[in-house]
Enzyme design. Structure first.
Site, short mmCIF file in Angstrom:
data_model
loop_
_atom_site.label_atom_id
_atom_site.label_comp_id
_atom_site.label_asym_id
_atom_site.label_seq_id
_atom_site.Cartn_x
_atom_site.Cartn_y
_atom_site.Cartn_z
CE LYS A 84 -2.34 1.40 3.81
NZ LYS A 84 -1.80 2.69 3.86
CD GLU B 44 -5.97 7.69 7.62
OE1 GLU B 44 -5.20 7.03 6.97
OE2 GLU B 44 -5.62 7.93 8.82
O1 KIV Z 1 -0.78 2.30 8.86
C1 KIV Z 1 -2.00 2.21 9.11
O2 KIV Z 1 -2.48 1.74 9.80
C2 KIV Z 1 -2.64 2.60 7.60
C3 KIV Z 1 -4.25 2.67 8.18
C4 KIV Z 1 -4.53 3.93 8.91
C5 KIV Z 1 -5.40 2.81 7.04
O3 KIV Z 1 -2.37 3.19 6.95
#
Ligand code: KIV
Length: 271
Positions: free
Chosen positions: A125, A193
């Protein structure tokens, strides 16, 4: 699924990125949580969670830092490996940390590759409206990418704090365009988010990729929470949109108190 303890309808098969798309098509929600170690990953996996995010939020909830910025690639690989070892069914997604995907395309590819090859992640991600070419290049190399728009914790200093995004019309339009470009570039899902619920609903309607909300209302394809927030383990600031399902921190403090008392009074160990 053997071992699922929730009583919720849980698909027995391994969750893959294709499952995300099928779920959105069928209108079935996706439940995602963060995990940072094998034990916690095993607990959440046995409960039937669909995906585990090895979030760079570990900078705050595991390392005690003020933000996610100090998290490095080596730290992410280390925790990803642990989560993967504890997981059987859930899809494991690893966050690319601050500056691991901005410097140049070669470094981005090498870093994403490390999370998969050394960490064992099944997807990565990355935050923001990264140039769609970056995402396309990772996808072309066989690396599934989850996007992340709205509040971007790695840009906290530029954003002036952990503030809701997409409130003005112009900002909302920018986020819609960013999400569309990320989906077009091949991201299999996008985290939304801290944006208004109506904006998240619009993005979810307008793009094919499933959306995973956090502080973005009920009309996303799924939800993600930081597990330490949701289960009452984190002693710092917990955003008001988080539903707390347990107070494990208090339970552990009480348990530790009982142990300390037993040791001091000689009740433990037994003869
Ligand atoms: O790092 C994380 O936990 C995240 C979430 C807030 C989606 O990116």
């Amino acid at each position: 699924m053997t071992g699922a303890v929730t009583g919720a309808m849980t698909e027995p098969r391994k969750i893959r990125i294709t499952t995300f798309k099928e779920r959105k098509k069928r209108g079935e929600k996706i439940a995602m949580l963060t995990a940072y170690d094998a034990t916690m990953a095993g607990i959440l996996d046995r409960a039937g969670v669909d995906a585990l995010l090895v979030g760079d939020s570990l900078g705050m909830v595991i390392m005690g830092e003020e933000s996610t910025l100090p998290v490095t690639m080596d730290i992410m690989v280390h925790h990803t490996r642990a989560v993967v070892r504890g997981t059987k069914r859930a899809l494991v997604v690893a966050d690319m940390p601050f500056l691991s995907y901005q410097i140049n395309p070669e470094e981005t590819l090498r870093n994403a590759g490390r999370l998969m090859q050394e960490g064992g992640a099944e997807a990565v991600k990355l935050e923001g409206g990264q140039s769609p070419e970056v995402i396309r290049r990772l996808v072309d190399a066989g690396i599934p990418v989850m996007g992340h728009v709205g509040l971007l914790p790695q840009s906290v200093h530029q954003l002036g704090g952990y503030l809701m995004q997409g409130r003005s019309e112009a900002d909302a339009e920018r986020l819609v365009a960013e999400a569309a470009a990320i989906a077009e570039a091949g991201a299999f899902a996008i985290v939304l988010e801290s944006i208004p619920a109506v904006l998240a609903a619009r993005i979810t309607r307008e793009i094919d990729a499933p959306t995973i909300g956090i502080g973005a209302g009920a009309n996303c394809s799924g939800q993600v929470l930081v597990s330490y927030d949701a289960f009452g383990l984190f002693d710092g600031f917990v955003p008001p949109f988080v539903k707390q399902y347990a107070q494990l921190g208090e339970t552990m403090t009480r348990a530790a108190g009982a142990y300390i008392e037993d040791v001091r009074t000689g009740r433990f160990p037994a003869p």
